[in-house]
Write an enzyme that holds these catalytic residues in place. Sequence first.
Site, PDB file in Angstrom:
ATOM      1  N   LYS A   1      -1.262   3.882  -6.749  1.00  0.00           N
ATOM      2  CA  LYS A   1      -0.440   2.807  -7.314  1.00  0.00           C
ATOM      3  C   LYS A   1      -1.320   1.751  -7.945  1.00  0.00           C
ATOM      4  O   LYS A   1      -0.975   1.169  -8.965  1.00  0.00           O
ATOM      5  CB  LYS A   1       0.408   2.184  -6.218  1.00  0.00           C
ATOM      6  CG  LYS A   1       1.559   3.075  -5.963  1.00  0.00           C
ATOM      7  CD  LYS A   1       2.672   2.508  -5.166  1.00  0.00           C
ATOM      8  CE  LYS A   1       3.483   3.700  -4.734  1.00  0.00           C
ATOM      9  NZ  LYS A   1       3.230   4.059  -3.333  1.00  0.00           N
TER      10      LYS A   1
ATOM     11  N   LYS B   1      -8.313   9.268  -8.942  1.00  0.00           N
ATOM     12  CA  LYS B   1      -7.397   9.539  -7.837  1.00  0.00           C
ATOM     13  C   LYS B   1      -6.022   8.922  -8.130  1.00  0.00           C
ATOM     14  O   LYS B   1      -5.936   7.774  -8.581  1.00  0.00           O
ATOM     15  CB  LYS B   1      -7.998   8.914  -6.578  1.00  0.00           C
ATOM     16  CG  LYS B   1      -7.177   9.017  -5.329  1.00  0.00           C
ATOM     17  CD  LYS B   1      -7.937   8.289  -4.213  1.00  0.00           C
ATOM     18  CE  LYS B   1      -7.094   7.752  -3.109  1.00  0.00           C
ATOM     19  NZ  LYS B   1      -6.326   8.452  -2.240  1.00  0.00           N
TER      20      LYS B   1
ATOM     21  N   LYS C   1     -10.553  -7.755   3.649  1.00  0.00           N
ATOM     22  CA  LYS C   1      -9.766  -8.844   3.083  1.00  0.00           C
ATOM     23  C   LYS C   1     -10.288 -10.199   3.500  1.00  0.00           C
ATOM     24  O   LYS C   1      -9.981 -11.206   2.868  1.00  0.00           O
ATOM     25  CB  LYS C   1      -8.301  -8.678   3.480  1.00  0.00           C
ATOM     26  CG  LYS C   1      -7.694  -7.489   2.750  1.00  0.00           C
ATOM     27  CD  LYS C   1      -6.264  -7.202   3.131  1.00  0.00           C
ATOM     28  CE  LYS C   1      -5.814  -5.922   2.455  1.00  0.00           C
ATOM     29  NZ  LYS C   1      -4.836  -5.168   3.234  1.00  0.00           N
TER      30      LYS C   1
END
Length: 326
Positions: free
Chosen positions: A196, A193, A113
Site C-alpha cells: 500500500k 514488493k 517510530k
Amino acid sequence: MARVLTGIQSSGEPHLGNLLGAILPALELAEQHQESAFFFIADLHSLTSRKDAQSLQKSTYEVAAAWLACGLNTEKDLLYRQSDIPEVTELMWYLACFTPYGQLKKAHAFKEKSKNLGQVNAGLFTYPVLMAADILLYDAEIVPVGKDQKQHLEITRDLASRINHFFNESIFIIPEPHIREQVMTIPGIDGRKMSKTYNNYINVFWDEQRLRKQVFRIVTAPTPLEAPKDPDKCTVFHLYSLVATAEETEELRKKYLNGGFGFKDAKELLFGKILERFKEAREKYRYFIENPKEIDKIFQQSAERAREVAVKVLNRLRKALGFPPR
Ligand code: TRP
C-alpha cells in the site's frame, strides 16, 4: 486439537499480495485444524495511528468481506472485531502490569517510530501488550503471522510464562508462532514488493474496468513484439505464475521465449486469469459489500462465541490476582 488465531490489520483494502501471502495461507491452516479458528480485525490496534471513524468502518467491512470471500468457514471459524470484546482491554491492563518497561522500549515497531517521539502515543508503546492480550485471552495455540511480528510473539510468550511462573500455575497457554519465513514476495505493478505504501498494488476485488487498467499499467521492458522475451525478468509473467497453474505458466513461458508475443498479450492473459481464479471470490466479495448486515451478523455471532472463551480465561487470571470471578 489446536486453536489457530490471528489478528488482521484493518488498514485499507486487502490486495493480491495480502491474499496470496497471508489470507489464503491462514485459511488453509485453519482448515487443517478441527478446532474453531479465531480471526479478528485489529481495530483497536489501528487506533494507534488512525482516528478517522469513516475510514475505520470502511476498511473493517472491506477486510471482513475479503476474508469471507476467500472462503472463511463461518460454520466453524470466527471472524470478529477486536473492539467487540471488552475483556481484551481488561486483560491488557493486567498484562501491562507484568511487562518490563525495557522490553517494550526495545520492540522494533516502537523503536522505528520513536525516532519521531512527538508522534508516539502510549498506545503505540503498549501495542505488543494488547497483541499479547489478543492471543492469550483465547487460549490460542498456533498464531500465523508475518516475519515482522516475530518479536511481538516472543513478548507474548515471555509474558505468558512469566505469569504462569509467578503464580506457579498454568494460567495461560504458551502460543506457538507460525511464521511465514519465505514470505512470497509478490511484485507490484512497478516491480517492487506489492504494498500500500508504494501504491503499486492490484486489488482483485476491483470492478473489471479498474482491475484491467491496473494490470495494463504493469511496467514492462521496451522489447519489440517480435523479439523473444525473458519471462524471469517480467513482472507480468511473475504475477501470472502466482495465479495460474504450473502447466499454464509453462505455456506462457514458451510464448515469451518464442517471440512474436507482446507484453500487451501477456497482460490480457494475466487479467483474464485473475478474473477466472477469483471469480467466486469476487462474487462473494460483492455480495458482502452490498450486504453489510450479513457481516454484522457474523461479527455478532463470532463475538458471542469468542467472549465465552474470553471470560473463562480472564477468570483464571482474575482469581490468581485476587479479583472475584466475572
Ligand atoms: N500486529 C499484527 C500485524 O500488524 C496484527 C495483530 C494484532 C495480530 N493482534 C494480533 C496478529 C494477534 C496475530 C495475533 O499484522
